[in-house]
Scaffold this active site. Sequence first.
Site, short mmCIF file in Angstrom:
data_model
loop_
_atom_site.label_atom_id
_atom_site.label_comp_id
_atom_site.label_asym_id
_atom_site.label_seq_id
_atom_site.Cartn_x
_atom_site.Cartn_y
_atom_site.Cartn_z
N HIS A 32 -60.99 9.39 -49.74
CA HIS A 32 -60.41 9.80 -48.47
C HIS A 32 -61.45 9.48 -47.41
O HIS A 32 -62.66 9.52 -47.69
CB HIS A 32 -60.19 11.31 -48.40
CG HIS A 32 -59.28 11.86 -49.44
ND1 HIS A 32 -59.72 12.26 -50.67
CD2 HIS A 32 -57.96 12.12 -49.40
CE1 HIS A 32 -58.70 12.73 -51.37
NE2 HIS A 32 -57.62 12.65 -50.63
N ASP A 56 -64.22 11.97 -47.48
CA ASP A 56 -65.09 12.05 -48.65
C ASP A 56 -66.39 11.31 -48.35
O ASP A 56 -67.43 11.59 -48.93
CB ASP A 56 -64.46 11.37 -49.89
CG ASP A 56 -63.19 12.05 -50.34
OD1 ASP A 56 -62.98 13.22 -50.00
OD2 ASP A 56 -62.39 11.38 -51.05
N MET A 58 -58.58 1.60 -53.71
CA MET A 58 -57.61 2.45 -53.01
C MET A 58 -58.31 3.35 -52.00
O MET A 58 -59.41 3.83 -52.26
CB MET A 58 -56.86 3.29 -54.05
CG MET A 58 -55.84 4.27 -53.50
SD MET A 58 -56.54 5.89 -53.08
CE MET A 58 -56.09 6.83 -54.54
N GLU A 92 -47.41 9.65 -52.92
CA GLU A 92 -47.72 10.49 -54.09
C GLU A 92 -46.98 11.82 -54.02
O GLU A 92 -47.30 12.67 -53.20
CB GLU A 92 -49.23 10.75 -54.16
CG GLU A 92 -49.59 11.62 -55.36
CD GLU A 92 -51.09 11.85 -55.50
OE1 GLU A 92 -51.88 11.10 -54.90
OE2 GLU A 92 -51.46 12.81 -56.19
N LYS A 147 -45.53 15.61 -55.04
CA LYS A 147 -46.01 16.85 -55.67
C LYS A 147 -45.03 17.95 -55.30
O LYS A 147 -44.58 18.00 -54.16
CB LYS A 147 -47.42 17.16 -55.15
CG LYS A 147 -48.08 18.33 -55.86
CD LYS A 147 -49.52 18.52 -55.43
CE LYS A 147 -50.16 19.66 -56.19
NZ LYS A 147 -51.55 19.91 -55.77
N GLU A 186 -48.48 11.19 -60.25
CA GLU A 186 -49.61 11.89 -60.89
C GLU A 186 -49.09 12.72 -62.07
O GLU A 186 -48.14 13.49 -61.92
CB GLU A 186 -50.33 12.80 -59.89
CG GLU A 186 -51.39 13.65 -60.60
CD GLU A 186 -52.31 14.43 -59.70
OE1 GLU A 186 -52.77 13.87 -58.68
OE2 GLU A 186 -52.59 15.60 -60.02
N HIS A 222 -48.59 16.41 -61.46
CA HIS A 222 -47.60 16.84 -60.48
C HIS A 222 -46.19 16.92 -61.06
O HIS A 222 -45.47 17.88 -60.80
CB HIS A 222 -47.65 15.94 -59.25
CG HIS A 222 -48.96 16.03 -58.53
ND1 HIS A 222 -49.29 15.25 -57.45
CD2 HIS A 222 -50.06 16.82 -58.74
CE1 HIS A 222 -50.51 15.55 -57.04
NE2 HIS A 222 -50.99 16.49 -57.81
N ASP A 268 -52.08 8.24 -60.95
CA ASP A 268 -53.11 9.27 -61.06
C ASP A 268 -53.00 9.92 -62.44
O ASP A 268 -52.02 10.61 -62.75
CB ASP A 268 -52.92 10.35 -59.97
CG ASP A 268 -53.49 9.89 -58.63
OD1 ASP A 268 -54.00 8.76 -58.55
OD2 ASP A 268 -53.44 10.69 -57.67
N ASP A 273 -51.95 23.33 -60.05
CA ASP A 273 -52.36 21.93 -60.27
C ASP A 273 -53.73 21.90 -60.94
O ASP A 273 -54.76 22.05 -60.28
CB ASP A 273 -52.41 21.25 -58.89
CG ASP A 273 -52.66 19.77 -58.98
OD1 ASP A 273 -52.35 19.15 -60.01
OD2 ASP A 273 -53.17 19.21 -57.99
N ASP A 331 -55.35 19.52 -62.85
CA ASP A 331 -56.17 18.30 -62.75
C ASP A 331 -57.25 18.22 -63.82
O ASP A 331 -58.41 17.90 -63.54
CB ASP A 331 -56.83 18.20 -61.35
CG ASP A 331 -55.84 17.93 -60.24
OD1 ASP A 331 -54.74 17.42 -60.52
OD2 ASP A 331 -56.17 18.22 -59.08
N ASP A 370 -57.41 11.14 -61.43
CA ASP A 370 -57.44 12.12 -60.35
C ASP A 370 -57.58 13.49 -60.99
O ASP A 370 -56.61 14.22 -61.16
CB ASP A 370 -56.17 12.05 -59.49
CG ASP A 370 -56.29 12.95 -58.28
OD1 ASP A 370 -57.41 13.42 -58.01
OD2 ASP A 370 -55.28 13.18 -57.60
C1 GLT Z 1 -56.02 15.93 -53.73
C2 GLT Z 1 -54.72 15.94 -54.50
C3 GLT Z 1 -54.49 14.70 -55.24
C4 GLT Z 1 -54.32 13.50 -54.35
C5 GLT Z 1 -55.53 13.15 -53.59
C6 GLT Z 1 -55.20 12.05 -52.61
S1 GLT Z 1 -56.33 14.48 -52.89
O1 GLT Z 1 -57.09 16.14 -54.59
O2 GLT Z 1 -54.74 17.05 -55.40
O3 GLT Z 1 -53.40 14.78 -56.10
O4 GLT Z 1 -54.09 12.39 -55.18
O5 GLT Z 1 -55.01 12.51 -51.33
MN MN Z 2 -53.22 17.06 -58.97
MN MN Z 3 -53.34 12.81 -57.15
#
Ligand code: GLT
Ligand code: MN
Ligand code: MN
Length: 388
Positions: free
Chosen positions: A55, A58, A89, A182, A184, A218, A221, A246, A256, A258, A288
Site C-alpha cells: 500500500h 506501507d 502489485m 478484492e 470481503k 482471498e 474472505h 491472496d 479474518d 489471515d 496475504d
Molecule cells: C488488508 C486486508 C487484505 C487486503 C489488503 C490490500 S490490506 O490487510 O485484510 O485482505 O488484501 O488492501
Molecule cells: Mn484477509
Molecule cells: Mn487480501
Amino acid sequence: MCAFVPKKSDRFTFGLWTVGNIGRDPFGTAVRETISPVTIVKKLSELGAWGVNLHDNDLVPIDASAAERDAIVSEFKKALHDYDMVVPMATTNLFFDPAFKDGAFTSSDPKVRAYAIQKTMRSMDLGAELGAKTYVFWGGREGTETDASKDPRDGIKRYRECLNFLAEYDLAQGYNFKFALEPKPNEPRGDIYLPTVGAALGFITTLDKPEKFGVNPEYAHETMSGLNFVHAVAQAIDAGKLFHIDLNGQKPGRYDQDYRFGAEDLKANFFLVKLLEESGYKGSLHFDAHAYRTEDEAGVWEFAKGCMRTYLILKEKAQKFAADEEIQAILKEVHSDEQSYSSVISQYSEANASKLNKTEFDRNAMGKRGYNYEKLDQLTTELLLGVR
Ligand code: GLT
Ligand code: MN
Ligand code: MN
C-alpha cells in the site's frame, strides 16, 4: 527436503503489511517491532520470494513531505535492485485513516470521495514508478453498519463512479494497470459492499471499461462466509478475470484470521493449488497472511517459509494425483460416457433437440448408479496424508 525450496520462478510474493504485521488486534496492542521495508525485501529475497506488494503508506507515511517521499522511494528501489526483487502489485490504503471511517469511494461525504480519488491517483503513480502491473482495490471500509445511513444503490453507484474515474486516469497516464477488485463480506465494516467474488464479477460488467477489471479473491474472505473458495476462483478463471490471488488460512465463520497458507483445511488448499497449477494461471502467488500474534520476528520468517513450502508440497501432491493410476482409473470411469452425450447437449440445434426428444432415458438406472466418490476421496485423503 530440498525439493520444496522456493525459487523466483515460483512467483511467490508477500505484502509489506503481511510479514510487517506487528500483531495489533482489537483487544491488544503491538507485540512485535516494526520491520523496515528494506529489511523485508532483503529477508524475503533470501527466503526465495519473487516480490513484495505494498500500500502507499506501507512505504511512505501518509503525512510525508515530497522530499521525504522521494528519499524513501529511492532507498526502497535500491533495495529492490540489490536483492533482485520486484513489486508486481500495488494498492492504496483507504481504510486506516479516520477520514475513511464511513468509506472512501462510498463515503456519504463527497470531500472524502474526492480525497480518496486523489490519494489513489498518487498511489498509482508510486506503483507505476516501482514497476507494478496489477493494482488492487480492497474496499475494506466500503460498507455500512446501518443501512439507515445511505441507500445501498448510491453506495454502489459512487463506487462505480470512482473506479470509472481511476480507469480513465490509468489510461491517460499510460500505466495500463490491471485493476483487481478484492471482495470481503465484513470486517472492518459491519457489511461490506461487493461481499463475494460473484458479486464483484457481476459489478465489473456495469463499469465503463470492464476489460480493465478483474478480481483478487482471498481464501480467508470467501471462507469467512462459509463459501467454497475453489469454486469462486474457478468462476473467476472461467470469466478470464483472475488477475491476482491472496492465499492464506482461515476457519469458516470467524473473524479474518489471515493465517499461514495451509494452516487450515489442507484439502481445500490442495484443490486450490491443483486448480491454479492446472489452469495455467501465470500471475503472482501472493500470501496475504501474517504470523500468529504469539510470534517474535524469528516466528515471522518461519511463517513466511511455511506459506511457500506448503504451496510447493501441495503442488507436488497435485502432480501425484494426476499420476496416480488408481485415482485416474476412477475418474476415467466416472467420465467415461462424456463423449456420447456432449455432442448432443453442448449446443442447441433443431437436430440435437429432436434427438434428445426421441431418446429413451433409463431414469431408474441413472438413480441407481454409484459414482465411487467415497473411494476417490479416501484415496485423495491418503495421498495428502503421505501414505500413497
Ligand atoms: C488488508 C486486508 C487484505 C487486503 C489488503 C490490500 S490490506 O490487510 O485484510 O485482505 O488484501 O488492501
Ligand atoms: Mn484477509
Ligand atoms: Mn487480501
